[in-house]
Scaffold this motif. Structure first.
Motif, mmCIF file in Angstrom:
data_model
loop_
_atom_site.group_PDB
_atom_site.id
_atom_site.type_symbol
_atom_site.label_atom_id
_atom_site.label_comp_id
_atom_site.label_asym_id
_atom_site.label_seq_id
_atom_site.Cartn_x
_atom_site.Cartn_y
_atom_site.Cartn_z
ATOM 1 N N GLY A 93 0.813 -1.210 0.000
ATOM 2 C CA GLY A 93 0.000 0.000 0.000
ATOM 3 C C GLY A 93 0.847 1.260 0.000
ATOM 4 O O GLY A 93 2.077 1.223 0.080
ATOM 5 N N VAL A 94 0.162 2.403 -0.132
ATOM 6 C CA VAL A 94 0.824 3.705 -0.134
ATOM 7 C C VAL A 94 0.530 4.383 1.191
ATOM 8 O O VAL A 94 -0.628 4.607 1.553
ATOM 9 C CB VAL A 94 0.318 4.593 -1.291
ATOM 10 C CG1 VAL A 94 1.003 5.944 -1.249
ATOM 11 C CG2 VAL A 94 0.576 3.909 -2.631
ATOM 12 N N SER A 95 1.567 4.694 1.940
ATOM 13 C CA SER A 95 1.404 5.350 3.226
ATOM 14 C C SER A 95 2.505 6.390 3.374
ATOM 15 O O SER A 95 3.309 6.601 2.474
ATOM 16 C CB SER A 95 1.454 4.330 4.365
ATOM 17 O OG SER A 95 2.714 3.662 4.369
ATOM 18 N N GLY A 96 2.527 6.997 4.539
ATOM 19 C CA GLY A 96 3.529 8.018 4.783
ATOM 20 C C GLY A 96 2.960 9.408 4.575
ATOM 21 O O GLY A 96 1.780 9.657 4.810
ATOM 22 N N GLU A 97 3.800 10.320 4.096
ATOM 23 C CA GLU A 97 3.425 11.724 3.988
ATOM 24 C C GLU A 97 4.090 12.325 2.759
ATOM 25 O O GLU A 97 5.226 11.974 2.416
ATOM 26 C CB GLU A 97 3.873 12.474 5.243
ATOM 27 C CG GLU A 97 3.539 13.953 5.257
ATOM 28 C CD GLU A 97 4.063 14.634 6.517
ATOM 29 O OE1 GLU A 97 3.235 15.064 7.339
ATOM 30 O OE2 GLU A 97 5.307 14.718 6.662
ATOM 31 N N VAL A 98 3.384 13.219 2.088
ATOM 32 C CA VAL A 98 3.979 14.000 1.010
ATOM 33 C C VAL A 98 3.637 15.460 1.258
ATOM 34 O O VAL A 98 2.495 15.811 1.542
ATOM 35 C CB VAL A 98 3.489 13.531 -0.384
ATOM 36 C CG1 VAL A 98 1.978 13.655 -0.536
ATOM 37 C CG2 VAL A 98 4.208 14.303 -1.489
ATOM 38 N N ARG A 99 4.649 16.320 1.166
ATOM 39 C CA ARG A 99 4.489 17.727 1.484
ATOM 40 C C ARG A 99 4.747 18.564 0.230
ATOM 41 O O ARG A 99 5.762 18.390 -0.443
ATOM 42 C CB ARG A 99 5.452 18.130 2.599
ATOM 43 C CG ARG A 99 5.212 17.388 3.918
ATOM 44 C CD ARG A 99 6.428 17.444 4.818
ATOM 45 N NE ARG A 99 7.580 16.789 4.212
ATOM 46 C CZ ARG A 99 8.816 16.792 4.721
ATOM 47 N NH1 ARG A 99 9.042 17.412 5.869
ATOM 48 N NH2 ARG A 99 9.797 16.175 4.104
ATOM 49 N N PHE A 100 3.811 19.461 -0.049
ATOM 50 C CA PHE A 100 3.897 20.346 -1.209
ATOM 51 C C PHE A 100 4.214 21.765 -0.750
ATOM 52 O O PHE A 100 3.686 22.241 0.256
ATOM 53 C CB PHE A 100 2.568 20.387 -1.970
ATOM 54 C CG PHE A 100 2.157 19.097 -2.615
ATOM 55 C CD1 PHE A 100 2.516 18.808 -3.926
ATOM 56 C CD2 PHE A 100 1.378 18.177 -1.928
ATOM 57 C CE1 PHE A 100 2.118 17.631 -4.532
ATOM 58 C CE2 PHE A 100 0.977 16.996 -2.524
ATOM 59 C CZ PHE A 100 1.347 16.716 -3.836
#
Length: 307
Positions: A93-100
């Motif tokens: 799966g896709v987890s974690g964090e992405v910051r823009f």
């Protein structure tokens, strides 16, 4: 996310110092005190057995040894970003964090729709967004305070082949002439930029990328704009234009009041003024699932403005 913490954090401090030029600015980006930054760099120099900094007035200058360290550091960080991607591939799966981090108009028109798409398709992925001017985002990327920057490239920014960053075109955004409803050009549909040569103009000197674009576009059209007033936020620019204090050059994505207050006039001619919006990530990080999905969502959002 490990965010490079497996690598000596003092190397990250040195990278940010190269970008910012002063200990004070470096400390601000890293959320440290200037004394902590100085202490880190002195300790790194001592451990390496070389001088890294020389005084240069109120600033500091990197020594040749420091640039050698940074060359290897850039390679090390890029390889670590790729390693994180390969390690993450073993998870499900896709987890974690992405910051823009993005300029205001791109944040509203591109990042917000992209973030909404990510929230719907990958609920396990946390998304963070921040408005930032283009010249600020490179230091934030190096400090691991953001993951994807959406910006307007300028002559002062890193070149496309900079080993620290991966920069890719996202959208070529036309510029429009903004005029009040009673202006002679308001009802013409389109106009040549030179038709506004005798008008007073609203400049945005603190928004360096947009101000430079306006000056360059007007020069290409054969005139120097007579800048009568300064404003940076689009609502302030629009208010000045609506009241008849001047005209302005505005990007197509900029949010503006209704047409009964100000009128966008699309420009014609060769060339039509436009600005390129690009994405920038730390080199190697585009293989990590959160960043890869974030970039894909941005491309999808940009496609809606080019269809």
């Amino acid at each position: 996310m490990l965010n490079g913490r497996m690598i000596d954090p003092r190397l990250r401090t040195l990278r940010v110092l190269r970008e910012e030029g002063t200990v004070t600015a470096t400390a601000e980006v890293l959320h440290l005190t200037p004394s902590t930054v100085s202490q880190q760099l002195r300790g790194l120099a001592r451990d390496l057995g070389v001088r890294l900094l020389e005084a240069d007035g109120r600033r500091v200058r990197l020594t040749p040894a420091a640039y050698t360290v940074l060359d290897h550091t850039d390679t090390l960080f890029a390889q670590w970003e790729r390693a994180r991607a390969e390690i993450a591939a073993h998870r499900r799966g896709v987890s974690g964090e992405v910051r823009f981090a993005a300029v205001s108009s791109a944040l509203a028109a591109l990042v917000v729709p992209a973030a909404a798409r990510l929230r719907a398709e990958h609920p396990g992925l946390a998304v963070r967004m921040a408005e930032q001017e283009s010249e600020k985002v490179f230091a934030l990327l190096l400090a691991h305070r953001t993951d994807i920057a959406v910006l307007i490239p300028t002559s002062d920014g890193p070149p496309p082949d900079d080993p620290r960053f991966d920069q890719r075109p996202l959208l070529d955004e036309p510029q429009d002439l903004l005029v009040p409803p009673a202006h002679p050009l308001a009802g013409d549909g389109t106009a040549e930029l030179a038709a506004a040569a005798r008008d007073p103009w609203i400049g945005s000197p603190d928004r360096a990328d947009q101000h430079h674009l306006m000056l360059t576009a007007c020069a290409a059209a054969g005139f120097t704009p007579r800048i009568a007033h300064h404003a940076n936020e689009w609502f302030a620019v629009s208010a000045l234009v609506a009241a008849g204090f001047g005209v302005a050059l505005v990007p197509r994505l900029a949010p503006l009041p209704p047409d009964d207050e100000v009128v966008r006039v699309p420009l014609r001619g060769n060339p039509v003024p436009s600005r390129r919006i690009i994405t920038c990530v730390r080199r190697g990080s585009d293989r990590q699932a959160p960043v890869a999905h974030g970039l894909a969502a941005l491309r999808e959002a940009a496609a809606h403005h080019t269809a």
